[in-house]
Design a protein around this motif. Structure first.
Motif, PDB file in Angstrom:
ATOM      1  N   MET A   6       0.840  -1.206   0.000  1.00 16.09           N
ATOM      2  CA  MET A   6       0.000   0.000   0.000  1.00 16.09           C
ATOM      3  C   MET A   6       0.873   1.254   0.000  1.00 16.09           C
ATOM      4  SD  MET A   6      -1.277   0.576   3.934  1.00 16.09           S
ATOM      5  CE  MET A   6      -1.605   2.298   3.607  1.00 16.09           C
ATOM      6  N   LYS A   7       0.260   2.337  -0.483  1.00 22.50           N
ATOM      7  CA  LYS A   7       0.828   3.678  -0.375  1.00 22.50           C
ATOM      8  C   LYS A   7      -0.071   4.494   0.547  1.00 22.50           C
ATOM      9  CE  LYS A   7       3.155   4.527  -4.816  1.00 22.50           C
ATOM     10  NZ  LYS A   7       3.159   5.437  -5.989  1.00 22.50           N
ATOM     11  N   ASN A   8       0.529   5.212   1.481  1.00 23.02           N
ATOM     12  CA  ASN A   8      -0.278   6.060   2.357  1.00 23.02           C
ATOM     13  C   ASN A   8      -0.925   7.201   1.591  1.00 23.02           C
ATOM     14  OD1 ASN A   8       0.316   4.553   4.613  1.00 23.02           O
ATOM     15  ND2 ASN A   8       2.075   5.790   5.189  1.00 23.02           N
ATOM     16  N   SER A   9      -0.251   7.656   0.544  1.00 23.21           N
ATOM     17  CA  SER A   9      -0.780   8.729  -0.298  1.00 23.21           C
ATOM     18  C   SER A   9      -0.227   8.523  -1.698  1.00 23.21           C
ATOM     19  CB  SER A   9      -0.376  10.099   0.254  1.00 23.21           C
ATOM     20  OG  SER A   9       1.016  10.280   0.140  1.00 23.21           O
ATOM     21  N   PRO A  10      -0.753   9.225  -2.705  1.00 23.85           N
ATOM     22  CA  PRO A  10      -0.317   8.988  -4.083  1.00 23.85           C
ATOM     23  C   PRO A  10       1.188   9.135  -4.304  1.00 23.85           C
ATOM     24  CG  PRO A  10      -2.321  10.293  -4.070  1.00 23.85           C
ATOM     25  CD  PRO A  10      -1.889  10.176  -2.649  1.00 23.85           C
ATOM     26  N   LYS A  11       1.871   9.972  -3.507  1.00 23.83           N
ATOM     27  CA  LYS A  11       3.302  10.216  -3.717  1.00 23.83           C
ATOM     28  C   LYS A  11       4.170   9.524  -2.673  1.00 23.83           C
ATOM     29  CE  LYS A  11       4.347  14.414  -5.135  1.00 23.83           C
ATOM     30  NZ  LYS A  11       4.450  15.903  -5.139  1.00 23.83           N
ATOM     31  N   SER A  12       3.572   8.598  -1.919  1.00 20.02           N
ATOM     32  CA  SER A  12       4.326   7.861  -0.908  1.00 20.02           C
ATOM     33  C   SER A  12       5.028   6.656  -1.533  1.00 20.02           C
ATOM     34  CB  SER A  12       3.395   7.371   0.202  1.00 20.02           C
ATOM     35  OG  SER A  12       2.805   8.447   0.877  1.00 20.02           O
ATOM     36  N   GLU A  13       5.916   6.031  -0.743  1.00 23.07           N
ATOM     37  CA  GLU A  13       6.549   4.787  -1.135  1.00 23.07           C
ATOM     38  C   GLU A  13       5.650   3.613  -0.730  1.00 23.07           C
ATOM     39  OE1 GLU A  13       9.459   4.228  -2.760  1.00 23.07           O
ATOM     40  OE2 GLU A  13       9.626   6.393  -3.068  1.00 23.07           O
ATOM     41  N   TRP A  14       5.834   2.480  -1.401  1.00 21.96           N
ATOM     42  CA  TRP A  14       5.053   1.285  -1.078  1.00 21.96           C
ATOM     43  C   TRP A  14       5.524   0.686   0.248  1.00 21.96           C
ATOM     44  CZ3 TRP A  14       0.803   0.497  -3.779  1.00 21.96           C
ATOM     45  CH2 TRP A  14       0.723   1.002  -5.077  1.00 21.96           C
ATOM     46  N   THR A  15       4.562   0.309   1.088  1.00 18.27           N
ATOM     47  CA  THR A  15       4.833  -0.290   2.400  1.00 18.27           C
ATOM     48  C   THR A  15       3.885  -1.462   2.616  1.00 18.27           C
ATOM     49  OG1 THR A  15       3.234   1.112   3.556  1.00 18.27           O
ATOM     50  CG2 THR A  15       5.478   1.970   3.344  1.00 18.27           C
ATOM     51  N   PRO A  16       4.117  -2.289   3.643  1.00 17.64           N
ATOM     52  CA  PRO A  16       3.110  -3.296   4.005  1.00 17.64           C
ATOM     53  C   PRO A  16       1.826  -2.595   4.458  1.00 17.64           C
ATOM     54  CG  PRO A  16       5.227  -3.822   5.002  1.00 17.64           C
ATOM     55  CD  PRO A  16       5.351  -2.438   4.451  1.00 17.64           C
ATOM     56  N   PRO A  17       0.665  -3.164   4.200  1.00 20.12           N
ATOM     57  CA  PRO A  17      -0.606  -2.509   4.543  1.00 20.12           C
ATOM     58  C   PRO A  17      -0.949  -2.680   6.019  1.00 20.12           C
ATOM     59  CG  PRO A  17      -1.052  -4.619   3.559  1.00 20.12           C
ATOM     60  CD  PRO A  17       0.448  -4.461   3.533  1.00 20.12           C
ATOM     61  N   PHE A  18      -1.964  -1.942   6.464  1.00 19.02           N
ATOM     62  CA  PHE A  18      -2.468  -2.115   7.828  1.00 19.02           C
ATOM     63  C   PHE A  18      -3.436  -3.293   7.893  1.00 19.02           C
ATOM     64  CE2 PHE A  18      -1.228   2.365   7.745  1.00 19.02           C
ATOM     65  CZ  PHE A  18      -0.411   2.396   8.851  1.00 19.02           C
ATOM     66  N   LYS A  19      -4.260  -3.409   6.889  1.00 14.13           N
ATOM     67  CA  LYS A  19      -5.206  -4.528   6.834  1.00 14.13           C
ATOM     68  C   LYS A  19      -4.454  -5.797   6.465  1.00 14.13           C
ATOM     69  CE  LYS A  19      -9.227  -5.928   4.029  1.00 14.13           C
ATOM     70  NZ  LYS A  19     -10.257  -6.198   5.035  1.00 14.13           N
ATOM     71  N   ASN A  20      -4.825  -6.943   7.081  1.00 13.56           N
ATOM     72  CA  ASN A  20      -4.111  -8.170   6.749  1.00 13.56           C
ATOM     73  C   ASN A  20      -5.005  -9.373   6.495  1.00 13.56           C
ATOM     74  OD1 ASN A  20      -4.930  -8.722   9.404  1.00 13.56           O
ATOM     75  ND2 ASN A  20      -3.118  -9.979   9.806  1.00 13.56           N
ATOM     76  N   ASN A  21      -6.296  -9.199   6.509  1.00 17.29           N
ATOM     77  CA  ASN A  21      -7.212 -10.342   6.344  1.00 17.29           C
ATOM     78  C   ASN A  21      -7.688 -10.466   4.898  1.00 17.29           C
ATOM     79  OD1 ASN A  21      -8.628  -7.929   6.603  1.00 17.29           O
ATOM     80  ND2 ASN A  21     -10.460  -8.921   7.441  1.00 17.29           N
ATOM     81  N   TYR A  22      -6.744 -10.489   3.951  1.00 14.85           N
ATOM     82  CA  TYR A  22      -7.113 -10.557   2.535  1.00 14.85           C
ATOM     83  C   TYR A  22      -7.527 -11.967   2.113  1.00 14.85           C
ATOM     84  CZ  TYR A  22      -5.501  -5.807   2.039  1.00 14.85           C
ATOM     85  OH  TYR A  22      -5.376  -4.454   2.164  1.00 14.85           O
ATOM     86  N   ASP A  23      -7.307 -12.945   2.982  1.00 17.37           N
ATOM     87  CA  ASP A  23      -7.740 -14.292   2.636  1.00 17.37           C
ATOM     88  C   ASP A  23      -9.261 -14.423   2.676  1.00 17.37           C
ATOM     89  OD1 ASP A  23      -7.702 -13.833   5.333  1.00 17.37           O
ATOM     90  OD2 ASP A  23      -7.127 -15.877   5.870  1.00 17.37           O
ATOM     91  N   GLU A  24      -9.953 -13.383   3.144  1.00 16.85           N
ATOM     92  CA  GLU A  24     -11.415 -13.413   3.184  1.00 16.85           C
ATOM     93  C   GLU A  24     -12.049 -13.113   1.818  1.00 16.85           C
ATOM     94  OE1 GLU A  24     -12.598 -10.674   6.184  1.00 16.85           O
ATOM     95  OE2 GLU A  24     -11.758 -11.861   7.849  1.00 16.85           O
TER      96      GLU A  24
END
Length: 791
Positions: free
Chosen positions: A62-80
């Motif tokens: 994820m990016k916190n904003s359009p001009k940010s760097e990519w980081t791990p996201p806050f949400k982690n339950n994507y297996d749903e």
């Protein structure tokens, strides 16, 4: 008939020992270099291919904003999500934040907390343990094969109890599994801990999508999934979430914040491409040299071939004879190569920072393939030329195979190109290592002097009183350490914070910024660090110990690049907002740009903030690496951190380590340039030997007629000098263009000086002359009576 071919081949080898030895040396040297480099390149290009359906494995970023760097996201339950076949989340730790204790020894492995779905997404092999149940056992710990050997040696580790400790968790675990991490895995770890419902720490979600799901469709669905996430920062209203393929992550340059975590290894595709070019060059030089040697070999046995034809031999019999010779050479080379490859591999792994362990059968197959390729192509021209022999001319050895001059020119052109390239790469490396970075780097130790133990235990939460006491203990340690260090005479200054080489990124923006927050390099230091690093102030003031030493002060310093980027005219009227820390940070000073990153790029915008609290210390010595003072620091460390390993580095060593890749590339250039030259020298030596032997009667006649040794040597050497000269003329423009393009990758470049090309040409000429002069001198000094004697 086969026995006859073998017998005839052995007889030919004995009669032409120099040619046979040269052919064997060419094959062994060339194929060894090629197979070594090929093993590494193949390992890089097949990164993570051992996972089943690896093309469907993605990391969520994820990016916190359009001009940010990519980081791990806050949400982690994507297996749903219904598009996800399997999902897993890894809890990561920063470098050196994990400690594992066993038998009174403390280690700092790369540790990862994993959930029960880990083996459903990744296909790592458990050599010991059941992957279906082990991750549900919260007292279990899984060790990698290499780390297990480091801890226990050859002893069976199963059932051994170890103490695992990190900033967010501490507990005893029993070794119940051993995991194999292949050399072509981009995920590197020493320890896996089953997830005990970890409520804290940063997680990295990975998913394996169903085969029918398209990546772009899934990305569109999760694009805004981290906006206004309950446990995230409320300002996250412009975040973007997307997937990146696991395979693409390894070579990508767009995920620097993610790949900074120790679990990730990173590849450099341009370096791999350079190695591929080296493979092709060494292959071409080996083929050309082997072909040249076979031309000389055929010329030396022309009379035998012609006599065989006159006695009724068919062309196919001559071809079979050459094929048998070829096979014998390949078999001998394979035996030598396989033994040498396995002996050199550990050193090659250490140098390349790799962990290659190909099976013996694979090594054998690689070597046979390249040897067959070199000999097969190398025999094409000599075999074609044999067809054109005239039996009448060759019965008196009046006809010779042509083409060896062209081959020598091509060989040496390639060698000169490699030599020029290696000199320029070495020059560029020296430029980067010797360049003034704009801040002090000498006599500065970087060391962590206290380890805050578990702040929030996962398995067993302590009482409020216990946690308060622990917090007080942590806050008291820095003051005690500082007082102790101040009493040591060998220490000049002590500061705290992060190293200028250990920059991290945080989102900042000005009040006027309309495009939202952007990731900027940020450095956190204490007020004393100005005296240590000596940053040059251009405007405003530095941090003051009396007024800027609060834990959460809102004052920052920026560099020239940041001021220019934000177009700030007056720093007294400008403030910055931080996405995590809050608004209205006052800019109190501007420092001159200094190089805190690789010299491939010019200094980028930098924000410097102040903090009096950090477990990272910078200690400036009066004298370089004072061993007595280091011992005193070690005593303080052991007092504050009993049973912990004392580790430190010097900033100058870290700078040198920053250019480790360039060092390896420079060494590779030099080593393989020498090998290419050596292969070419072998061919040139053989040709010189053959040519001088062929002209021995001519030399005898000239000596009888008054020719001096110098005149004869010049006559015999002038053709070789001419060949090297032509090779130099061909190589220079190609090498210039290639190095000019390579240097475009660096902000600070070495000059493509004329003397580099002249030195490469002169060195190559000297090597060639030394190679052929040995033979020509022997021929020139030989007694004419011996050379003119009738056979």
């Amino acid at each position: 008939m086969l026995r006859h071919y073998i017998k005839f081949a052995i007889r030919n080898f004995r009669a032409n020992k120099v040619i046979f030895a040269g052919s064997l040396a060419t094959l062994c040297l060339g194929a060894l270099c090629i197979s070594m480099l090929f093993s590494y390149v193949y390992n890089e290009l097949t990164m993570d291919d051992f996972h089943e359906n690896v093309e469907d494995i993605y990391m969520i970023t994820m990016k916190n904003s359009p001009k940010s760097e990519w980081t791990p996201p806050f949400k982690n339950n994507y297996d749903e999500y219904p598009e996800v076949k399997n999902g897993t989340s890894l809890v990561y730790f920063e470098k050196d934040k994990v400690r594992l204790k066993y038998n009174k020894e403390t280690y700092t492995p790369t540790g990862v907390v994993v959930d029960s779905s880990f083996f459903k997404v990744f296909n790592f092999e458990l050599t010991i343990g059941d992957e279906n149940t082990i991750l549900n056992d919260y007292e279990a710990i899984i060790l990698s094969e290499d780390f297990s050997e480091k801890l226990f040696g050859d002893v069976n580790p199963i059932g051994k109890e170890v103490d695992f400790e990190s900033p967010i968790y501490q507990g005893l675990h029993i070794v119940k599994g051993i995991i194999k991490t292949p050399s072509n895995s981009s995920l590197k770890f020493d320890v896996l801990i089953p997830n005990a419902g970890v409520p804290y720490g940063g997680w990295m979600p990975f998913v394996k999508l169903k085969e029918s799901v398209h990546q772009n469709d899934f990305d569109e669905k999760i694009k805004r999934s981290n906006n206004n996430y309950p446990f995230a920062y409320p300002k996250l209203t412009e975040s973007t979430t997307k997937t990146v393929k696991l395979k693409d992550l390894y070579f990508s340059n767009n995920f620097s914040r993610i790949k900074a975590f120790p679990i990730f290894s990173s590849g450099n595709r341009s370096n791999v491409d350079v190695l591929i070019i080296f493979i092709l060059v060494i292959l071409l030089v080996s083929i050309l040299n082997f072909s040249n040697l076979q031309i000389v070999n055929v010329n030396s046995v022309i009379k035998n071939i012609v006599i065989s034809k006159i006695n009724g031999a068919f062309k196919k019999n001559i071809y079979y004879q050459k094929l048998v010779e070829n096979i014998i050479i390949i078999i001998l080379s394979v035996v030598i190569l396989t033994i040498t490859y396995n002996l050199i591999l550990p050193y090659f792994n250490s140098f390349m920072n790799a962990n290659l362990k190909p099976p013996v059968l694979t090594v054998l197959l690689i070597n046979v393939s390249f040897l067959t390729l070199i000999t097969g192509i190398g025999f094409i021209y000599p075999i074609i030329s044999i067809n054109r022999f005239s039996a009448v001319l060759n019965i008196n050895k009046q006809q010779q195979l042509k083409g060896k001059q062209i081959i020598v020119v091509l060989q040496y052109a390639l060698a000169v190109m490699l030599l020029i390239s290696s000199i320029i790469v070495s020059k560029q490396l020296q430029l980067m290592l010797s360049k003034d970075l704009g801040f002090n780097t000498e006599n500065i130790m970087k060391v962590k002097l206290y380890y805050p133990t578990t702040q929030v235990p996962m398995v067993e939460i302590g009482s409020e009183e216990k946690r308060s006491a622990h917090k007080k203990e942590i806050l008291n340690k820095p003051e005690y350490i500082k007082n102790q260090l101040a009493s040591f005479s060998g220490i000049k200054t002590v500061g705290q914070g992060r190293s200028p080489l250990d920059i991290y990124q945080i989102e900042w923006k000005t009040k006027q910024e309309t495009l939202g927050f952007e990731s900027f390099n940020t450095l956190v230091i204490s007020t004393e660090c100005q005296d240590i690093f000596g940053f040059e102030l251009l405007e405003g003031r530095f941090f003051d110990k009396e007024i800027d030493n609060e834990r959460w002060n809102r004052k920052i310093i920026i560099n020239e690049a940041a001021k220019k980027y934000w177009d700030i005219e007056d720093i007294s009227t400008a403030t910055l907002d931080n996405i995590y820390w809050g608004k209205d940070y006052e800019i109190i000073g501007v420092v001159k740009d200094f190089n805190y990153q690789h010299l491939a790029s010019k200094p980028k915008p930098l924000i410097i903030s102040c903090t009096p609290y950090s477990s990272g210390y910078f200690i400036q010595f009066h004298n370089s690496k004072n061993q007595e003072t280091i011992a005193q620091i070690n005593e303080v460390f052991n007092e504050v951190n009993p049973n912990q390993p004392f580790n430190y580095t010097f900033l100058s060593d870290e700078i040198a380590a920053l250019y480790q890749k360039e060092k390896r590339l420079s060494t590779i250039y030099i080593v393989f340039t020498v090998i290419a030259l050596l292969i070419s020298v072998i061919g040139l030596f053989t040709i010189a030997l053959y040519d001088t032997q062929r002209r021995v009667k001519e030399v005898g006649v000239r000596k009888v007629n008054g020719a001096t040794i110098k005149e004869i040597m010049f006559m015999l050497n002038k053709d070789f000098i001419k060949w090297v000269g032509i090779a130099f003329v061909i190589a220079c423009p190609i090498a210039y263009y290639a190095m000019h393009k390579w240097l475009e990758n660096f902000a600070y470049k070495t000059a493509l000086s004329w003397w580099v090309f002249a030195l490469a040409g002169l060195f190559t000429l000297i090597i060639a002359l030394l190679t052929v002069s040995w033979q020509t001198y022997k021929a020139a000094t030989q007694n004419p009576v011996e050379s003119l004697r009738d056979e």
